[in-house]
Write an enzyme that holds these catalytic residues in place. Structure first.
Site, PDB file in Angstrom:
ATOM      1  N   SER A   1      49.235  33.207  37.421  1.00  0.00           N
ATOM      2  CA  SER A   1      48.291  33.137  36.320  1.00  0.00           C
ATOM      3  C   SER A   1      48.568  31.887  35.483  1.00  0.00           C
ATOM      4  O   SER A   1      48.531  30.778  36.004  1.00  0.00           O
ATOM      5  CB  SER A   1      48.362  34.432  35.492  1.00  0.00           C
ATOM      6  OG  SER A   1      47.304  34.517  34.569  1.00  0.00           O
TER       7      SER A   1
ATOM      8  N   HIS B   1      45.285  39.076  40.269  1.00  0.00           N
ATOM      9  CA  HIS B   1      45.490  40.026  39.186  1.00  0.00           C
ATOM     10  C   HIS B   1      45.253  41.476  39.608  1.00  0.00           C
ATOM     11  O   HIS B   1      45.158  42.362  38.764  1.00  0.00           O
ATOM     12  CB  HIS B   1      44.586  39.673  38.002  1.00  0.00           C
ATOM     13  CG  HIS B   1      45.041  38.447  37.258  1.00  0.00           C
ATOM     14  ND1 HIS B   1      44.906  37.179  37.774  1.00  0.00           N
ATOM     15  CD2 HIS B   1      45.626  38.307  36.041  1.00  0.00           C
ATOM     16  CE1 HIS B   1      45.381  36.309  36.901  1.00  0.00           C
ATOM     17  NE2 HIS B   1      45.822  36.961  35.843  1.00  0.00           N
TER      18      HIS B   1
ATOM     19  N   GLU C   1      43.060  32.164  42.923  1.00  0.00           N
ATOM     20  CA  GLU C   1      42.684  33.501  42.454  1.00  0.00           C
ATOM     21  C   GLU C   1      42.250  33.394  41.011  1.00  0.00           C
ATOM     22  O   GLU C   1      42.530  32.409  40.337  1.00  0.00           O
ATOM     23  CB  GLU C   1      43.857  34.477  42.588  1.00  0.00           C
ATOM     24  CG  GLU C   1      45.090  34.125  41.752  1.00  0.00           C
ATOM     25  CD  GLU C   1      45.023  34.541  40.284  1.00  0.00           C
ATOM     26  OE1 GLU C   1      44.284  35.509  39.971  1.00  0.00           O
ATOM     27  OE2 GLU C   1      45.689  33.898  39.447  1.00  0.00           O
TER      28      GLU C   1
END
Length: 305
Positions: free
Chosen positions: A105, A270, A200
């Site tokens: 992230s 996630h 992602e």
């Protein structure tokens, strides 16, 4: 011979943790696994949405890296905050510590900077609180992490229909798509030739995913890669104005438009199940209509030697 116990430092270079008990659970699980845990996160020192002031977060990152008893520097969670720190981070100082930095992230920015500035490898992997500190630990995520860490190779097998036939080999790199897009044109964006790029994101509408991937194409980055591998892109909401435009239609457009093959179905992002990927390792990708195999080697592992 006594098996060495890894020293794990927990840091918060990005956001603070909503539930401090998650940190406690993560520490307990790591300790039960035989790790010596050094916690550099103080929930009481959180500043606004961050894990501390900019100065405190950077100081904790250096302290963890320079602790001789630490092997792994594990981010407590992502969120936002590394963008503020990037101009001040001494990446050579971090890389020379020999520590293995872990996260995903927002931590993508740290991994990009490390590789661009020093060539140091890191781990796109789980968080101390958001993954290891949840009430019900996901065994897949936990096992993937320790399996990858042990090396000397790590193989990910995904069963997903509809992917093109691909055989590719190169440097595996990537992470959160929004973070990657935000780094284009900066000094922290590595120039990787013939790589395998994985991406992602969370809560990003398909049109925004498309826009960011087209930005990578139009900046000339995708033309230098062997393949683009899509991880988890959940949490978005379609609307009436989409008129049939969904993730599948977006993917079909990308496959017709991009100069490289696009593979979907990587268990990274996630979602609740997450593989661990050594950022900067050498990888081979073999894909067909039933699924794909991603094998990685040539990365630092623990225990060393």
């Amino acid at each position: 011979m006594i098996k060495p116990q890894p020293g794990v430092a927990i840091v918060a270079p990005s956001g603070c943790v909503p539930d401090p008990k998650a940190v406690e659970r993560g520490i307990a699980r790591l300790a039960a696994h035989g790790c010596r845990v050094f916690n550099y996160y103080d929930h009481g020192a959180a500043f606004q949405r961050f894990g501390g002031t900019d100065e405190a977060r950077l100081a904790a990152l250096y302290a963890a890296a320079e602790n001789p008893e630490v092997d792994l520097v594990l981010a407590v969670r992502g969120g936002y905050g590394l963008t503020r720190l990037m101009p001040a981070i001494d990446f050579e100082r971090l890389a020379s510590s020999g520590k293995l930095f872990v996260g995903y992230s927002d931590i993508t920015a740290l991994q990009f900077g490390l590789y661009a500035k020093t060539g140091a490898l890191s781990y796109a992997g789980p968080f101390a609180a958001s993954d290891f500190g949840v009430e019900e630990l996901d065994d897949f995520t936990w096992d993937q992490f320790w399996s990858c860490l042990a090396g000397p190779t790590h193989t990910i097998l995904e069963t997903v229909a509809g992917n093109p036939r691909v055989e590719a080999a190169g440097t595996i790199w990537g992470g959160n798509l929004a973070m990657i897009a935000s780094l284009i044109g900066t000094e922290w964006f590595p120039r990787i030739e013939n790589g395998i790029l994985f991406v992602e994101d969370i809560a990003e509408h398909p049109y925004r995913v498309e826009r960011m991937i087209l930005q990578l194409q139009q900046a000339g980055i995708l033309a230098r890669q062997q393949a683009l591998v899509l991880g988890d892109f959940s949490g978005y909401r379609l609307g009436a104005m989409d008129n049939g435009y969904d993730f599948g239609e977006m993917l079909a457009y990308l496959r017709k438009t991009l100069p490289i093959p696009v593979i979907e179905g990587l268990s990274f992002g996630h979602g609740p199940h997450r593989v661990t990927i050594p950022f900067g390792a050498q990888a081979s990708l073999v894909s067909n209509e039933q699924g794909f195999r991603l094998t990685m080697a040539g990365y630092p592992t623990f225990p060393r030697g």
